[in-house]
Design an enzyme around this catalytic site. Structure first.
Site, PDB file in Angstrom:
ATOM      1  N   LYS A 161       0.843  -1.202   0.000  1.00 29.78           N
ATOM      2  CA  LYS A 161       0.000   0.000   0.000  1.00 29.78           C
ATOM      3  C   LYS A 161       0.879   1.253   0.000  1.00 29.78           C
ATOM      4  CE  LYS A 161      -0.326  -0.401   5.034  1.00 29.78           C
ATOM      5  NZ  LYS A 161      -1.154  -0.921   6.153  1.00 29.78           N
ATOM      6  N   MET A 216      11.256  25.292   2.794  1.00 31.32           N
ATOM      7  CA  MET A 216      10.517  24.504   1.814  1.00 31.32           C
ATOM      8  C   MET A 216      11.452  23.716   0.903  1.00 31.32           C
ATOM      9  SD  MET A 216       7.866  25.797  -1.131  1.00 31.32           S
ATOM     10  CE  MET A 216       6.720  26.565   0.003  1.00 31.32           C
ATOM     11  N   ARG A 254     -10.738   0.016  14.608  1.00 29.11           N
ATOM     12  CA  ARG A 254     -10.710   0.681  13.301  1.00 29.11           C
ATOM     13  C   ARG A 254     -11.654  -0.111  12.396  1.00 29.11           C
ATOM     14  NH1 ARG A 254      -4.529   1.414  11.395  1.00 29.11           N
ATOM     15  NH2 ARG A 254      -5.104  -0.625  10.601  1.00 29.11           N
ATOM     16  N   TYR A 269      14.943  30.891   8.960  1.00 33.26           N
ATOM     17  CA  TYR A 269      13.706  31.592   9.352  1.00 33.26           C
ATOM     18  C   TYR A 269      13.514  31.553  10.865  1.00 33.26           C
ATOM     19  CZ  TYR A 269      11.890  31.556   4.515  1.00 33.26           C
ATOM     20  OH  TYR A 269      11.690  31.748   3.184  1.00 33.26           O
TER      21      TYR A 269
HETATM   22  C1  LIG Z   1      -0.340  -1.818   6.868  1.00 32.13           C
HETATM   23  C2  LIG Z   1      -0.878  -3.096   7.355  1.00 32.13           C
HETATM   24  C3  LIG Z   1      -0.034  -4.209   7.511  1.00 32.13           C
HETATM   25  C4  LIG Z   1       1.477  -4.116   7.385  1.00 32.13           C
HETATM   26  O1  LIG Z   1       1.969  -3.539   8.566  1.00 32.13           O
HETATM   27  P1  LIG Z   1       3.544  -3.319   8.827  1.00 32.13           P
HETATM   28  O2  LIG Z   1       3.577  -2.817  10.220  1.00 32.13           O
HETATM   29  O3  LIG Z   1       3.978  -2.296   7.843  1.00 32.13           O
HETATM   30  O4  LIG Z   1       4.205  -4.621   8.644  1.00 32.13           O
HETATM   31  C5  LIG Z   1      -0.610  -5.424   7.857  1.00 32.13           C
HETATM   32  N1  LIG Z   1      -1.944  -5.524   8.055  1.00 32.13           N
HETATM   33  C6  LIG Z   1      -2.783  -4.469   7.937  1.00 32.13           C
HETATM   34  C7  LIG Z   1      -4.239  -4.641   8.203  1.00 32.13           C
HETATM   35  C8  LIG Z   1      -2.281  -3.223   7.602  1.00 32.13           C
HETATM   36  O5  LIG Z   1      -3.102  -2.169   7.508  1.00 32.13           O
END
Ligand SMILES: *Cc1c(COP(=O)(O)O)cnc(C)c1O
Length: 375
Positions: A39, A311, A137, A258
């Site tokens: 992802k 920036m 979640r 800055y």
């Molecule tokens: C992102 C995610 C993972 C991978 O997690 P890592 O900590 O990056 O290994 C696994 N399962 C779910 C449901 C996730 O959202």
């Protein structure tokens, strides 16, 4: 279209190291299938190139967050099994079926939409079921398990997998891990014979109790630290070099940047690098006299950021290099073999995940090697 001269920062992605990391985790989880979480553009490394390298290394199961990411992996890997962690987006069932994407179903609404499509087309399209065991979640609530089971039993439908996700896997001794493990056991008992998956990178590295039939590592594949307070065994995948634009001098008592938040307490040599918050070099890596910020690696030494990160540029104190000063055009390592993503993230008050996925800056991405490894 953006034109590039090749003169900007160089982000190098070591696909050989990525493949070796996958193989190493696959060994640790021997007996379970090792998926790959790709992802967020494969944690900033490039979803197409990284997915292909992971596939060449042996990965066949891929997790993404969104349908768009799923389509990208599908186009790159026609035979991959792809799960969409965000679940079934409303109205998207036809797209998932066309693209052969599996929703990670986590609500009665998603389930009804998916089953409705299965009934309409008289085919049991594959999916995974996600149960929330304590992170609050995505996912079915635990008290929905019996209802879900009844619903699919009547239809003769079975998911490919039941899964859950740990809240505190990065702290292996946190008691919540055992609690969630036990609750996940109660979910599995409702779905006998269905493969189960619980472990992210940290849980994979914590122990076999968490492996079940499939593990889902993300961050560890990309070389990030999964478990807090432990030496990170993974190989470095991502290296970022940015060009030094100018080397200049500042005098005792003068301020830098800055807001004049840093005052030089000696006559100093300063290197100005072409790397700022617009490139993912967080402003929280700024260095004040009270609080040190990030460091970058120049000519064999870690040199501190002084003053506020702007920036497009940041100022690095290179006085400690003595007369061995860098030349304009030379690179400074922001992270890589000498500065880990996690060290940089610690200094920024964040985690390696955010550092990596914030790399949307003005760099050239170069790939080194591929997923094909000698056996
Ligand atoms: C992102 C995610 C993972 C991978 O997690 P890592 O900590 O990056 O290994 C696994 N399962 C779910 C449901 C996730 O959202």
């Amino acid at each position: 279209m953006t034109l590039t001269s090749g003169l900007g920062g160089q982000l190098s992605i070591d696909l050989g190291a990525l493949a070796r990391n996958w193989r190493a985790l696959d060994k640790v989880s021997a007996g379970a299938l090792t998926a790959a979480v790709v992802k967020a553009d494969a944690y900033g490394t490039g979803i197409e190139m990284s997915s292909k390298a992971l596939h060449a290394a042996g990965a066949r199961f891929f997790f993404v967050a969104t349908p768009d990411e799923g389509m990208t992996v599908r186009a790159a890997l026609p035979d991959a099994h792809i799960f969409i962690l965000g679940g079934l987006y409303p109205g998207a069932a036809n797209l998932y079926i066309r693209q052969n994407l599996m929703p990670v179903i986590g609500s009665m609404a998603m389930l009804e939409e998916w089953l409705g499509k299965c009934i309409e087309r008289n085919e049991a399209y594959p999916s995974a079921f996600h149960f929330d065991t304590g992170i609050n979640r995505l996912g079915f609530r635990l008290n929905e398990a019996a209802l879900v089971r009844e619903r699919i039993e009547r239809l003769g439908y079975a998911p490919q997998m039941v899964m859950s996700h740990l809240a505190c896997a990065d702290q292996p001794s946190h008691e919540k891990n055992r609690t969630q493990l036990a609750l996940f056991g109660s979910v599995m008992a409702q779905f006998p014979g269905i493969p189960a998956s619980l472990a992210n990178s940290a849980a994979l590295m914590t122990g076999r109790d968490y492996h079940f039939q499939m593990v889902r590592p993300g961050i560890a594949l990309y070389g990030g630290r999964a478990v807090a307070g432990r030496k990170n065994p993974m190989g470095t995948v991502v290296t970022l070099h940015v060009p030094i634009l100018q080397v200049t001098e500042g005098r005792t008592g003068e301020s830098v940047g800055y807001g004049a938040t840093y005052t030089l307490n000696r006559n100093s040599k300063l290197a100005i690098i072409a790397h700022g918050y617009a490139d993912g070099f967080f402003r929280s890596l700024s260095g004040t006299n009270q609080r040190p910020g990030g460091k970058v690696y120049i000519r064999g030494k870690l040199c501190p950021v002084v003053g506020r990160i702007s920036m497009d540029i940041s100022v690095i104190d290179v006085t400690e290099l003595g007369s061995d000063l860098p030349m304009p055009g030379e690179g400074a390592e922001v992270f890589g073999p000498h500065v880990s993503v996690d060290d940089q993230a610690d200094a920024a008050g964040t985690i390696g995940y955010e550092m990596l996925t914030s790399l949307k800056g003005r760099y050239n991405r170069n790939y080194v090697g591929d997923g094909r490894l000698p056996e």
